[in-house]
Write a protein that holds these residues in place. Sequence first.
Motif, short mmCIF file in Angstrom:
data_model
loop_
_atom_site.label_atom_id
_atom_site.label_comp_id
_atom_site.label_asym_id
_atom_site.label_seq_id
_atom_site.Cartn_x
_atom_site.Cartn_y
_atom_site.Cartn_z
N GLY A 10 0.79 -1.22 0.00
CA GLY A 10 0.00 0.00 0.00
C GLY A 10 0.83 1.28 0.00
N SER A 39 -1.10 -4.19 -3.71
CA SER A 39 -2.07 -4.04 -2.61
C SER A 39 -2.96 -2.82 -2.85
CB SER A 39 -1.36 -3.79 -1.28
OG SER A 39 -0.44 -4.77 -0.98
N GLU A 198 -2.43 -7.76 5.52
CA GLU A 198 -1.07 -7.76 4.96
C GLU A 198 -0.79 -9.01 4.13
OE1 GLU A 198 0.40 -4.95 5.28
OE2 GLU A 198 -1.04 -4.24 6.75
MG MG Z 1 -1.45 -2.83 3.03
#
Ligand code: MG
Length: 415
Positions: A10, A39, A198
């Motif tokens: 991210g 992500s 995650e």
């Molecule tokens: Mg992430």
Amino acid sequence: MNLEVFKFGGASVKDAASIKNVANIIQHHASRPLLVVVSALGKTTNALENMLQAKIKNEDWKPFLIDLQQHHATILQQLNLPTNLLESLFIELEKKIEVVGKLQYDFHYDQIVSFGEMLSTSIVATYLNQRNNNTVLLDARTLIATDNNYRDVNILWKETEKQVTENVLPQLQNNKIVLTQGFIGSTKDGFSTTLGREGSDYSASIFSYCLDAELMTIWKDVNGVMNADPKQFSDAEVIPQLSYYEAIEMTFYGAKVIHPKTIKPLQNKHIQLMVRSFIDSKTEGTKIFETNLHISYPPVKVWKENQVLVSIQTRDFSFIGEKHLQKIFEVLATFRISMNVMQNGAISFSCCVDSNPRLEAALDVLHQEFKILTNENLHLATIRHYDEKTIADLTKGKEILVEQKSRHTIQFVLK
Ligand code: MG
Ligand code: ASP
């Protein structure tokens, strides 16, 4: 095929400038077969979780959606992408939130939170194609087959291997860069699932396994795997080489380096893993690989807050035996509570766990049979490859409630 698998988290795609940087890195490596796992943008997954919470509590969830739309729209505009690119995804997302009720939380979680990766990959794929027109976006839900243990699914390996090879290989042979979502998969009934927070690292490792990749690289905002969280310890340093074994041990004790499930598929096929910086792509990073060589590691520190020490005693002073332990483990497993440290005495069993809303419910059940004591707001310090100085540093000024030591690892529950 000398395939490389990349994973971008991210933080690497948090805004337009970051996405451009990711595109540069990808294009720089595009001369060889490449599969790229991405992500959700920045903190999108947290935002989706918050929106779901609001909906469940009957609060106004719309502002969360509007925030997300605005954030994504800004990025579209800054990258000169069509402003309506994500329109249908957002309409679908809104419909999914509207039907959320109090029941089946984990199911709804996966249907909604999986949108983060759908949105981000749509942006990254379109941007890459605008620049070079050499990318194909594949929906990870047509590749990763899972069971329906929502939020923490198990991979159905046979189906996954079949789907991945059938869909990905022809694209790679066609000289396409394959881009897909991390973190998500689907059940055989076609419902979206997630692999655990995650989980994109794990996705990348599943793809690496299925495609016999030569190398997998996780691109991060730090220069590699460090011997401590640099936000907690200013003297944290990069570890240049790690064995798979050491990497698994570190993640087991809670080091936030890579998702704990990432290593096993790589180890099974001896695929080397690199952890490198997307900010400074000249630094070498950390190489994680199969080795019997002796590597000397610095002390590796993991510091966890919000720990609860639970002591479970028989009511009648009978010894804690296997039957009791079986019961205790069963209840904790049912409520999905994992133990960070455990210790067994004559009439009591203690364990240190993360503070967790499910803990109270689990202890209510155990309370029917046992006497329960809890001690909250504790810290857990774990040191691998410990030395006297590191122990002194971490325990200074604290009361030690539990100490557990093995040849390579020492743990302290601290107050
Ligand atoms: Mg992430
Ligand atoms: N977006 C998901 C998360 O934040 C998955 C990932 O980033 O690996 O947990």
